[in-house]
Design an enzyme around this catalytic site. Sequence first.
Site, PDB file in Angstrom:
ATOM      1  N   ASP A  77       0.821  -1.214   0.000  1.00 52.74           N
ATOM      2  CA  ASP A  77       0.000   0.000   0.000  1.00 52.74           C
ATOM      3  C   ASP A  77       0.852   1.259   0.000  1.00 52.74           C
ATOM      4  OD1 ASP A  77      -2.021   1.839   0.344  1.00 52.74           O
ATOM      5  OD2 ASP A  77      -2.295   1.419   2.481  1.00 52.74           O
ATOM      6  N   ASP A 266      -1.928   5.678  -5.165  1.00 49.18           N
ATOM      7  CA  ASP A 266      -2.233   4.798  -4.036  1.00 49.18           C
ATOM      8  C   ASP A 266      -2.554   3.384  -4.504  1.00 49.18           C
ATOM      9  OD1 ASP A 266      -2.944   3.696  -1.637  1.00 49.18           O
ATOM     10  OD2 ASP A 266      -4.820   4.808  -1.437  1.00 49.18           O
TER      11      ASP A 266
END
Length: 376
Positions: A77, A266
């Site tokens: 992430d 992201d």
Amino acid sequence: MSLTLIPIFKAEGFVRENTLGRWAHTLRKFGLTQISPGLSSTSYQAVVPLVDVDFDKEYYGIVTIGSPEQSFKMQFDTGSSRFVLSTMGCDQCSGDTHFDPSASSSFRPGSKEPWEIHYGDGSFASGIIGRDDVTLGNITVRQQSLNLVTNESTSFDDTVDGVMGLSFGRLSSSTTIFESMMAQKQVARGVFGFYFGKRSLNGGGEVVFGGLDMARVQPGHTITYTNVTHAQYWKVAFRNVIVYGRPLLAKSDEGRRSRMFPAVIDTGSTLLVVPEWIADQIHARIPGSRSFDVTWTVPCNLMTGQLEFDIEGKRFAVPSVDLVREQTNIQGLCYSAIQSSPAGFMIIGDVFLKNNYVVFDQENQRVGFAPALLDT
């Protein structure tokens, strides 16, 4: 140092969260609330295969922790920085496998102070800090700091066992796993690259630590880099957004573009979550799109045209078919992959990333993009 490939897999099974759930997940993470073969270089050190969970909703890679090794499904992430892992004794923690510190001879307790995080929607997670060895392919990071979850709200329930944050450590006053790789000289370069496969094209993918895999880039293309503007997140400035060939900002607005289109890249978000005015203007140009309660919908048969992002004067596309999510309760309308937020920046998730190869250059604080060579 030898070469290692670490793939990203697609999991077979059901992810509870639909488009609205993934939208809420992204808003919560950013503190927002709202109603392969052919490796082309020896400069990298580890390539992790990625699994796609249930039709491009979430991707994970396999990581082992401790001595003897315990294996976990981790989300990689770039929108967070902590290494968060579910632990034994947590009744409702995420994932199928939970870390057992007592079974690892290399585990060491960390800070005696507990950690916790709370969000505006009432969700939370809390636990203890520990340290242990983490292995990705042939790289073993010694005594990586771990945020071990001992309690969490049910809204955190997910397919993965944990989240491996890859933004800048200063975001949470911690050291990320990649920053540890760099400090321990486990990688030749402070660079990592992501390729996300599509379920419709056999899925899968990879993340490369220490370099990039140009075999994942469409022939004839190079990497286009743009500088990070705020080195906590991987935040950059796009020049424009183009919908079906029509830019949102005209040439006369060029001086405003860096202020109008800041974007966080992201890998831990599924959708494209954008400021409300951008969502409104994009959908106004998509034939048949509709505002539906607090969300947006598009025709389920949307097949032609594309959304493009102007990055350093080059366009990077998302085809219309990838803007269509699951069916709503209105015949012929599906949820849109583009949703809005009250933030002043765009959050660029997997809808974009599965069409473009993305390089995160931590040494030079920049992000690189190239059209991905998709599996067929």
